[in-house]
Write a protein that holds these residues in place. Structure first.
Motif, PDB file in Angstrom:
ATOM      1  N   MET A 174      16.043 -18.414  24.269  1.00  0.00           N
ATOM      2  CA  MET A 174      15.756 -19.064  25.544  1.00  0.00           C
ATOM      3  C   MET A 174      16.440 -18.345  26.696  1.00  0.00           C
ATOM      4  SD  MET A 174      15.716 -23.012  26.658  1.00  0.00           S
ATOM      5  CE  MET A 174      13.968 -23.016  26.240  1.00  0.00           C
ATOM      6  N   ALA A 175      17.700 -17.969  26.497  1.00  0.00           N
ATOM      7  CA  ALA A 175      18.436 -17.275  27.552  1.00  0.00           C
ATOM      8  C   ALA A 175      17.792 -15.937  27.892  1.00  0.00           C
ATOM      9  CB  ALA A 175      19.886 -17.072  27.120  1.00  0.00           C
ATOM     10  N   HIS A 176      17.429 -15.163  26.856  1.00  0.00           N
ATOM     11  CA  HIS A 176      16.852 -13.836  27.102  1.00  0.00           C
ATOM     12  C   HIS A 176      15.462 -13.923  27.716  1.00  0.00           C
ATOM     13  CE1 HIS A 176      19.636 -10.852  25.230  1.00  0.00           C
ATOM     14  NE2 HIS A 176      20.150 -11.958  24.712  1.00  0.00           N
ATOM     15  N   LEU A 177      14.634 -14.819  27.192  1.00  0.00           N
ATOM     16  CA  LEU A 177      13.289 -14.957  27.741  1.00  0.00           C
ATOM     17  C   LEU A 177      13.323 -15.487  29.169  1.00  0.00           C
ATOM     18  CD1 LEU A 177      11.508 -16.424  24.599  1.00  0.00           C
ATOM     19  CD2 LEU A 177      11.126 -14.155  25.594  1.00  0.00           C
ATOM     20  N   ALA A 178      14.236 -16.441  29.422  1.00  0.00           N
ATOM     21  CA  ALA A 178      14.369 -16.975  30.779  1.00  0.00           C
ATOM     22  C   ALA A 178      14.734 -15.871  31.759  1.00  0.00           C
ATOM     23  CB  ALA A 178      15.420 -18.074  30.815  1.00  0.00           C
ATOM     24  N   GLN A 179      15.626 -14.984  31.357  1.00  0.00           N
ATOM     25  CA  GLN A 179      16.024 -13.895  32.253  1.00  0.00           C
ATOM     26  C   GLN A 179      14.864 -12.924  32.477  1.00  0.00           C
ATOM     27  OE1 GLN A 179      19.736 -12.027  31.351  1.00  0.00           O
ATOM     28  NE2 GLN A 179      19.574 -10.547  33.022  1.00  0.00           N
ATOM     29  N   PHE A 181      11.668 -13.661  32.458  1.00  0.00           N
ATOM     30  CA  PHE A 181      10.753 -14.284  33.408  1.00  0.00           C
ATOM     31  C   PHE A 181      11.317 -14.227  34.819  1.00  0.00           C
ATOM     32  CE2 PHE A 181       8.417 -16.172  29.869  1.00  0.00           C
ATOM     33  CZ  PHE A 181       7.132 -16.082  30.353  1.00  0.00           C
ATOM     34  N   TYR A 182      12.611 -14.465  34.942  1.00  0.00           N
ATOM     35  CA  TYR A 182      13.220 -14.420  36.271  1.00  0.00           C
ATOM     36  C   TYR A 182      13.134 -13.005  36.857  1.00  0.00           C
ATOM     37  CZ  TYR A 182      16.542 -14.733  40.074  1.00  0.00           C
ATOM     38  OH  TYR A 182      17.122 -14.684  41.307  1.00  0.00           O
ATOM     39  N   ASP A 183      13.320 -11.994  36.008  1.00  0.00           N
ATOM     40  CA  ASP A 183      13.276 -10.597  36.466  1.00  0.00           C
ATOM     41  C   ASP A 183      11.847 -10.075  36.624  1.00  0.00           C
ATOM     42  OD1 ASP A 183      16.025 -10.533  36.413  1.00  0.00           O
ATOM     43  OD2 ASP A 183      16.140  -9.638  34.410  1.00  0.00           O
ATOM     44  N   HIS A 184      10.847 -10.894  36.280  1.00  0.00           N
ATOM     45  CA  HIS A 184       9.426 -10.504  36.332  1.00  0.00           C
ATOM     46  C   HIS A 184       9.133  -9.315  35.428  1.00  0.00           C
ATOM     47  CE1 HIS A 184       9.287 -13.322  39.567  1.00  0.00           C
ATOM     48  NE2 HIS A 184       9.924 -12.550  40.422  1.00  0.00           N
ATOM     49  N   SER A 185       9.870  -9.203  34.315  1.00  0.00           N
ATOM     50  CA  SER A 185       9.632  -8.096  33.389  1.00  0.00           C
ATOM     51  C   SER A 185       8.687  -8.477  32.254  1.00  0.00           C
ATOM     52  CB  SER A 185      10.965  -7.594  32.810  1.00  0.00           C
ATOM     53  OG  SER A 185      11.645  -8.627  32.124  1.00  0.00           O
ATOM     54  N   ILE A 186       8.327  -9.741  32.157  1.00  0.00           N
ATOM     55  CA  ILE A 186       7.321 -10.177  31.182  1.00  0.00           C
ATOM     56  C   ILE A 186       5.963  -9.613  31.603  1.00  0.00           C
ATOM     57  CG2 ILE A 186       6.101 -12.148  30.213  1.00  0.00           C
ATOM     58  CD1 ILE A 186       8.829 -12.319  29.217  1.00  0.00           C
ATOM     59  N   GLU A 187       5.228  -9.031  30.671  1.00  0.00           N
ATOM     60  CA  GLU A 187       3.899  -8.493  30.969  1.00  0.00           C
ATOM     61  C   GLU A 187       2.844  -9.547  30.648  1.00  0.00           C
ATOM     62  OE1 GLU A 187       3.046  -4.718  29.283  1.00  0.00           O
ATOM     63  OE2 GLU A 187       4.947  -3.824  29.943  1.00  0.00           O
ATOM     64  N   ARG A 188       2.030  -9.909  31.645  1.00  0.00           N
ATOM     65  CA  ARG A 188       1.020 -10.951  31.477  1.00  0.00           C
ATOM     66  C   ARG A 188      -0.304 -10.508  32.085  1.00  0.00           C
ATOM     67  NH1 ARG A 188       4.582 -14.631  34.937  1.00  0.00           N
ATOM     68  NH2 ARG A 188       5.225 -12.534  35.538  1.00  0.00           N
ATOM     69  N   THR A 189      -1.353 -10.590  31.297  1.00  0.00           N
ATOM     70  CA  THR A 189      -2.680 -10.234  31.784  1.00  0.00           C
ATOM     71  C   THR A 189      -3.648 -11.388  31.538  1.00  0.00           C
ATOM     72  OG1 THR A 189      -2.306  -7.898  31.282  1.00  0.00           O
ATOM     73  CG2 THR A 189      -4.574  -8.585  31.638  1.00  0.00           C
ATOM     74  N   TYR A 190      -4.445 -11.690  32.563  1.00  0.00           N
ATOM     75  CA  TYR A 190      -5.446 -12.760  32.487  1.00  0.00           C
ATOM     76  C   TYR A 190      -6.840 -12.160  32.636  1.00  0.00           C
ATOM     77  CZ  TYR A 190      -1.878 -16.400  33.270  1.00  0.00           C
ATOM     78  OH  TYR A 190      -0.803 -17.234  33.159  1.00  0.00           O
ATOM     79  N   LEU A 191      -7.815 -12.805  32.051  1.00  0.00           N
ATOM     80  CA  LEU A 191      -9.217 -12.503  32.327  1.00  0.00           C
ATOM     81  C   LEU A 191      -9.795 -13.637  33.156  1.00  0.00           C
ATOM     82  CD1 LEU A 191     -10.554 -11.012  28.978  1.00  0.00           C
ATOM     83  CD2 LEU A 191     -10.096  -9.813  31.123  1.00  0.00           C
ATOM     84  N   ALA A 192     -10.457 -13.270  34.250  1.00  0.00           N
ATOM     85  CA  ALA A 192     -10.964 -14.262  35.201  1.00  0.00           C
ATOM     86  C   ALA A 192     -12.417 -13.961  35.540  1.00  0.00           C
ATOM     87  CB  ALA A 192     -10.116 -14.245  36.473  1.00  0.00           C
ATOM     88  N   LEU A 193     -13.276 -14.957  35.397  1.00  0.00           N
ATOM     89  CA  LEU A 193     -14.654 -14.835  35.863  1.00  0.00           C
ATOM     90  C   LEU A 193     -14.704 -15.398  37.276  1.00  0.00           C
ATOM     91  CD1 LEU A 193     -17.586 -14.068  35.110  1.00  0.00           C
ATOM     92  CD2 LEU A 193     -17.923 -16.463  34.440  1.00  0.00           C
ATOM     93  N   VAL A 194     -15.120 -14.559  38.233  1.00  0.00           N
ATOM     94  CA  VAL A 194     -15.066 -14.950  39.643  1.00  0.00           C
ATOM     95  C   VAL A 194     -16.444 -14.850  40.277  1.00  0.00           C
ATOM     96  CG1 VAL A 194     -12.692 -14.129  39.807  1.00  0.00           C
ATOM     97  CG2 VAL A 194     -14.571 -12.608  40.509  1.00  0.00           C
ATOM     98  N   TRP A 195     -16.596 -15.534  41.387  1.00  0.00           N
ATOM     99  CA  TRP A 195     -17.819 -15.437  42.175  1.00  0.00           C
ATOM    100  C   TRP A 195     -17.827 -14.113  42.941  1.00  0.00           C
ATOM    101  CZ3 TRP A 195     -22.076 -18.190  41.854  1.00  0.00           C
ATOM    102  CH2 TRP A 195     -22.030 -19.498  41.363  1.00  0.00           C
ATOM    103  N   GLY A 196     -18.991 -13.454  42.944  1.00  0.00           N
ATOM    104  CA  GLY A 196     -19.170 -12.254  43.751  1.00  0.00           C
ATOM    105  C   GLY A 196     -18.707 -10.983  43.071  1.00  0.00           C
ATOM    106  N   GLU A 197     -18.956  -9.863  43.744  1.00  0.00           N
ATOM    107  CA  GLU A 197     -18.540  -8.549  43.261  1.00  0.00           C
ATOM    108  C   GLU A 197     -17.591  -7.922  44.272  1.00  0.00           C
ATOM    109  OE1 GLU A 197     -21.783  -6.494  40.538  1.00  0.00           O
ATOM    110  OE2 GLU A 197     -22.541  -6.747  42.573  1.00  0.00           O
TER     111      GLU A 197
END
Length: 347
Positions: A174-179, A181-197
């Motif tokens: 918890m301590a390491h993961l919390a840090q 996330f706080y440091d923004h070093s976690i890599e996160r990718t989302y897929l999003a279907l959006v309106w328009g091109e």
């Protein structure tokens, strides 16, 4: 010392961490007392035992170095620690809710959350949440000081967003993961279907995000930068489908509804995102056949079309980089296929 946390009615946030960093510089006249006693006196709603656990797990540092609970503080010492935003409701009912666990070891687990599941109990959603399931399947998951009622959690995603979450099983994790996330070093990718091109193949939205002045349940962007939290989203086109596009979005920060509001700001709201205008026809024709097609698409995916596809982080015990991916859920697969068929057959 512990910040109040404003919960959304849908029980989730895009990728907001539950922790925040705090720093105390010890006053010149401060007596030389134990570190755990000093922090217990300074921390609301945290017992000395919890403070000691936090120190032992590495959440607390003195002059940028790990310390011990019995360390005698000195004037001028700089104490840095990570705490959770306060949760006023701590009772969690264990429930035999099936969990899609794609990885587990002694320190953590990675869960693939389905759309429609709230991450933790909150107003209007006291049962049936991911945390209720965690409380049933796992005993004594760790909690950061001030985060009672959210065992194992260091971040969350929206109720109607599907995809990956990492859960801490130990104080060290918890301590390491919390840090991270706080440091923004976690890599996160989302897929999003959006309106328009989008006009370009990729881009970055660097714009503060904060609570809307018109509706406190929603978020807004603040181009002048005079309000809100620093927020950055990198996006790239994966597929163009005439009136909609599939985007890959990488979070550099993780604010409430960040992707949803950033893409709305670009003029490309998420497909069927009722909160931010994506549940109306934003691109396309006015023919009744097209309107019926969109109506059928909305029935296939009755939520915002957003999926937390990948998650990468440093393992708190081994130091190894861990990376996980989750396939698109069936509703997003089906609506993408429907759009691909439409593009192929409509001139």
């Amino acid at each position: 010392m512990v910040e109040d946390f404003e919960s959304d009615d849908d029980g989730g946030e895009e990728e907001e961490s539950f922790v925040s960093q705090h720093t105390i510089t010890v006053d010149k006249g401060q007596d030389a007392i134990r570190l755990d006693r000093f922090l217990t006196d300074k921390t609301a709603n945290a017992s000395r035992n919890k403070i000691q656990q936090a120190i032992d797990s590495g959440v607390v540092k003195v002059n940028d170095l790990p310390s011990k609970a019995n360390y005698k503080i000195k004037p001028g010492d700089v104490i840095t620690y990570w705490v959770a935003r306060q949760n006023k409701h701590t009772d969690v009912l264990p429930e035999p809710i099936p969990l899609d666990i794609i990885y587990e070891d002694d320190e953590l687990l990675v869960v693939n959350k389905p759309a429609g599941m709230v991450v933790h109990p909150a107003h209007g959603n006291w049962t049936g949440t991911l945390v209720n399931g965690l409380a049933y399947h796992f005993k004594q998951l760790p909690e950061l000081p001030g985060n009672s009622g959210r065992p194992g959690l260091v971040h969350r995603i929206d109720k109607d967003t599907s995809g990956l979450l990492v859960i801490a099983k130990s104080e060290v994790a918890m301590a390491h993961l919390a840090q991270q996330f706080y440091d923004h070093s976690i890599e996160r990718t989302y897929l999003a279907l959006v309106w328009g091109e989008p006009a370009t193949e990729s881009g970055t939205v660097d714009m503060p995000v904060g609570r809307s002045a018109k509706n406190r349940k929603l978020m807004d962007t603040f181009p002048e930068g005079d309000y809100g939290k620093h927020a950055i989203t990198h996006w790239q086109v994966v597929k163009r489908l005439r009136y909609v596009s599939l985007l890959s979005c990488k979070l550099e920060t993780g604010r409430t509804h960040q992707i949803r509001i950033h893409l709305k700001h670009l003029g490309h709201p998420l497909f069927n995102d009722a909160a931010y205008g994506g549940d109306k026809i934003r691109k396309g024709t006015q023919f009744s056949k097209y309107k019926m097609f969109i109506h059928n698409c909305f029935k296939i995916i009755p939520r915002q079309a957003l999926h937390a596809k990948s998650l990468g982080f440093i393992h708190p015990k081994t130091g190894e980089f861990m990376y996980f991916e989750s396939p698109l859920p069936q509703d997003m697969e089906d609506v993408l296929q429907k759009w691909e068929e439409y593009v192929q057959h409509v001139p």
